[in-house]
Write an enzyme that holds these catalytic residues in place. Structure first.
Site, PDB file in Angstrom:
ATOM      1  CD  GLU A 104      -2.978  -1.257   2.155  1.00 44.92           C
ATOM      2  OE1 GLU A 104      -2.395  -1.498   3.227  1.00 44.92           O
ATOM      3  OE2 GLU A 104      -4.214  -1.238   2.037  1.00 44.92           O
ATOM      4  CD  GLU A 124      -3.328  -6.676   3.596  1.00 43.33           C
ATOM      5  OE1 GLU A 124      -3.179  -7.431   2.621  1.00 43.33           O
ATOM      6  OE2 GLU A 124      -2.732  -5.593   3.708  1.00 43.33           O
TER       7      GLU A 124
END
Ligand code: COA
Length: 716
Positions: A104, A124
């Site tokens: 990210e 995730e």
């Protein structure tokens, strides 16, 4: 936590939080400070963001989740925003890995350069959350909807070359990625960044989005089996396409992320992540030796004895990690059949483009097939994988002891037999150890290593390290019948047969456990493993068959209740999938799809009628509790006996060897954190008084002690 230096007019910010540069609060704050410094330094024209130690960043610091420290500002999202807002170009230099929050922040940068060996991904979903620092909104803007669904829903790592093709990386370089990024930063230093801000880009691949989402929804519902993160990840990607703008999409991502963050699945999955790593840090009871204090022996060559399903699977695991194997079998035909199987597995890998043909050929050439024990005299380690017969195993161990060099370690792939008895056939019991692989051994990740009473720490260290080398999850346990995994499995499957005897049909029991999250219920698993395996063991133990003394009651053996239905099935040739009939029927022998079998229903009902067993409708909750709590109770007995040293070991075994649903953490975590021990203990006591003739309901002392402690503290 993040270093700042200058290379001419390029500011280099280096994340420093060994071993994987996780984004702890201190690292996030450092990024913020370093970026502000670069912004304010008039001599800086561009910025490079990289990681120390050959690793870019493994994402959020998972340890912070339980303390809520991941919410402290600056959050990863704040870092991403600040990176993107910079009017000086920022180039991410990705070596090693960029995972989760690491990817990210790379997507917050204006350019991304990767080393050729780098891997990127959004794992995730595997810890029950979603990429909540704008990952679900930004990835579709650089890589498109299809690639985003692929990466975010699977959690898989993509190679640098794949990432380049997807548009995530702008460039891939063979050598020092930081140097390459500095050169790159110089070349873009004075270019405007506005066109490089990912949040301002349109989502790619929206034309086919509807179809892709439809397909992904169908697959996700089928595969997630009660885990909620995959569907929330999917919804967040949908929001990237369907929201009027980036900010609205972000809001939706936060909403969905918060739902996951406040639920009980994410903590369970984070626990599972750390449990797996804890399990590898083995120690002997009382701390007599540990992974830290003991050096493993090198394993440069190995031998496998037995060319059946397990022997060939183990051989594939070893050669895949470049360990040459002498494969020994007593029967020439079996040896040829085994070799053929190994070749077929590699041929399939080549066909499915998981491996190049020449690489497969090279690995297959690491197998030396033989019928001659003399061929194994120089190997460092031997794994015996013949069928479960103690007499045969002892003969083999005596032979191995006579033939192999004194330093060689002798392992048995037994799934339940006594390691000490095998060791007694040798003059080197310190070098004898159990290495229990799970079928199919080349695919299943668990390696249950069993220490005998004389097994040396060095031998233990060697097989634990070997497990890691061959990319398994090794767990050390003590020696008892069935060790940890199968000892609990015995209770789980025997309770399933009691439930059938009292009123359930096989499909009713299986459905409850499949709803709970297992891919297959206990009776389908029995069909898959082969009902004859347990039947033969029971026969050899005199529990069933001709050795049972005349006059023994049909439903009572070895001082407790016994269900003869599995024996009756085997007597009628119902061995499971391999014969096309077991608790279920199958289209043909070997077929996978189980179909309910009305004949089985008739057989069970007739058996109950003949033996005056009144069948009843068993409530769903009772099926669930009885199936799970009997094995959890056994898990506490295993801890009590010192067969496992930690709950994490038991949970890791069930997660990787028996497909326990990860979103509930494992049987011991589920009992301790999700149900609560006072409740589990109360139900175990209830079933113990309802079934005094079933020994596995006798409550564990440890469970009782911990349950009472918890009840006492919760009343404080
Ligand atoms: N947060 C905190 N600790 C982490 C971490 C993270 N994101 N990722 C790894 N670690 C720790 C591990 O617990 C381990 O600690 P230990 O040595 O005390 O046991 C250490 O870093 C090394 O990790 P390990 O998994 O043993 O090394 P590896 O080389 O086999 O694998 C990774 C490295 C990064 C691929 C793997 O650890 C991984 O997948 N991490 C999780 C990444 C992730 O989920 N990121 C998203 C978070 S939102």
């Amino acid at each position: 936590m993040a270093n700042y230096r200058k290379e001419g007019d390029i500011a280099v910010i280096t994340l420093k939080n060994p071993p994987v540069n996780a984004l702890s609060h201190a690292v996030r704050s450092s990024i913020d400070h370093c970026l502000t410094r670069a912004q304010n330094d008039n001599d800086v024209s561009a910025v490079v963001l990289c990681g120390d130690g050959g690793v870019f960043c493994a994402g959020a610091d998972i340890k912070e989740f339980s303390k809520n420290q991941h919410r402290l500002v600056p959050t990863i999202r704040d870092n991403v925003r600040q990176l993107e807002a910079s009017d000086k170009p920022v180039v991410a230099a990705i070596a090693g890995i960029a995972l989760g929050g690491g990817l990210e922040i790379a997507l917050g940068c204006h350019y991304r350069i990767g080393n050729v060996n780098a891997r990127i991904g959004f794992p995730e979903v595997l810890i029950g959350i979603l990429p909540a620092a704008a990952g679900t909104q930004r990835l579709p803007r650089v890589a498109g909807v299809a690639n985003s669904l692929d990466l975010i829903l699977s959690g898989r790592h993509a190679s640098a070359r794949q990432a380049l093709k997807m548009g995530i990386l702008d460039k891939v370089v063979p050598g020092d990625v930081v140097e390459a990024a500095i050169d790159y930063a110089k070349s873009v230093a004075y270019k405007p960044v506005s066109l490089r801000r990912v949040s301002e880009m349109p989502v790619k691949g929206v034309e086919k989005a509807d179809i892709l989402f439809q397909e992904a929804r169908k697959n996700t519902m089928k595969k997630s089996r009660g885990a909620i993160a995959p569907m929330n990840c999917l919804r967040a990607i949908e929001a990237a396409v369907n929201s009027p703008n980036y900010e609205e999409g972000l809001k939706k991502e936060s909403e969905l992320g918060n739902l996951l963050g406040t639920g009980n699945q994410a903590p369970a999955m984070s626990y599972a992540f750390f449990a797996e790593r804890t399990a590898q840090k083995w120690e002997l009871p009382g701390g007599k030796a540990t992974y830290k204090s003991t050096k493993p022996l090198p394993v440069k060559t190995a031998a496998v004895i037995g060319c059946g399903t397990m022997g060939t699977g183990i051989t594939i695991s070893l050669i895949t990690s470049n360990i040459p194997v002498v494969l020994l079998e007593a029967d020439k035909k079996l040896l040829e059949r085994g070799l053929k199987f190994i070749q077929q597995v590699f041929a399939r890998n080549v066909k499915q483009r998981r491996m190049k043909a020449d690489a497969a050929k090279k690995l297959i050439s690491l197998v030396t097939p033989t019928l001659d024990y003399q061929q194994i005299k120089d190997v460092d380690l031997v794994i015996e994988a013949v069928f479960e017969n103690m007499k045969l195993k002892k003969e083999i161990f005596a032979k191995l002891d006579a033939v192999c060099k004194p330093s060689a370690i002798l392992c048995s792939n037994t799934s339940s037999l006594n390691i000490d008895e095998m060791a007694s056939a040798t003059k080197r019991p310190d070098k004898v150890v159990g290495t229990h692989f799970f079928a199919p051994a080349h695919l299943m990740k668990l390696l249950e290593n069993i220490r005998g009473k004389d097994t040396s720490p060095e031998t233990i260290a060697t097989v634990m390290t070997l497990g890691k080398t061959i990319k398994k999850v090794p767990v050390l346990v003590g020696n008892c019948h069935g060790f940890v995994g199968n000892r609990m499995m015995f209770q789980y499957t025997s309770e399933a047969s009691f439930l059938i005897e009292e009123g359930c049909l096989p499909e009713e029991v299986d459905r409850v456990l499949e709803d709970f999250g297992f891919p297959l219920g206990p009776l389908k698993v029995s069909d898959l493993s082969g009902l004859d395996v347990g039947w033969r063991i029971r026969q050899s133990q005199g529990i069933t068959g001709e050795k049972v003394p005349a006059g023994t009651p049909l439903r009572y053996r070895q001082g407790q209740r016994y269900c003869p239905i599995p024996d009756m099935l085997c007597e009628q040739g119902h061995f499971g999938q391999k014969t096309g009939k077991g608790y279920y029927k199958y289209e043909r022998p070997g077929a996978f799809q189980a179909m309910n079998d009305p004949d089985i229903k008739d057989m069970i009902v007739a058996y109950c009628r003949d033996h005056n067993i009144e069948r009843r409708k068993i409530p769903y909750q009772e099926i669930l509790e009885r199936s799970l709590y009997c094995m959890i109770n056994e898990g506490f007995k295993i801890l009590e006996d010192g067969i496992a040293t930690r709950m994490e070991d038991i949970d890791t075994i069930w997660l990787y060897g028996y497909a326990w649903p990860r979103h509930t953490g494992g049987p011991m975590y589920y009992a301790t954190k999700m149900v609560g021990l006072p409740k589990v203990y109360e139900r175990v006591c209830h079933y113990a008084s309802a079934h005094p003739d079933i020994m596995h309901w006798q409550p564990s002392d440890l469970l009782k002690k911990m349950a009472l402690q918890e009840a006492a503290t919760s009343h404080l």
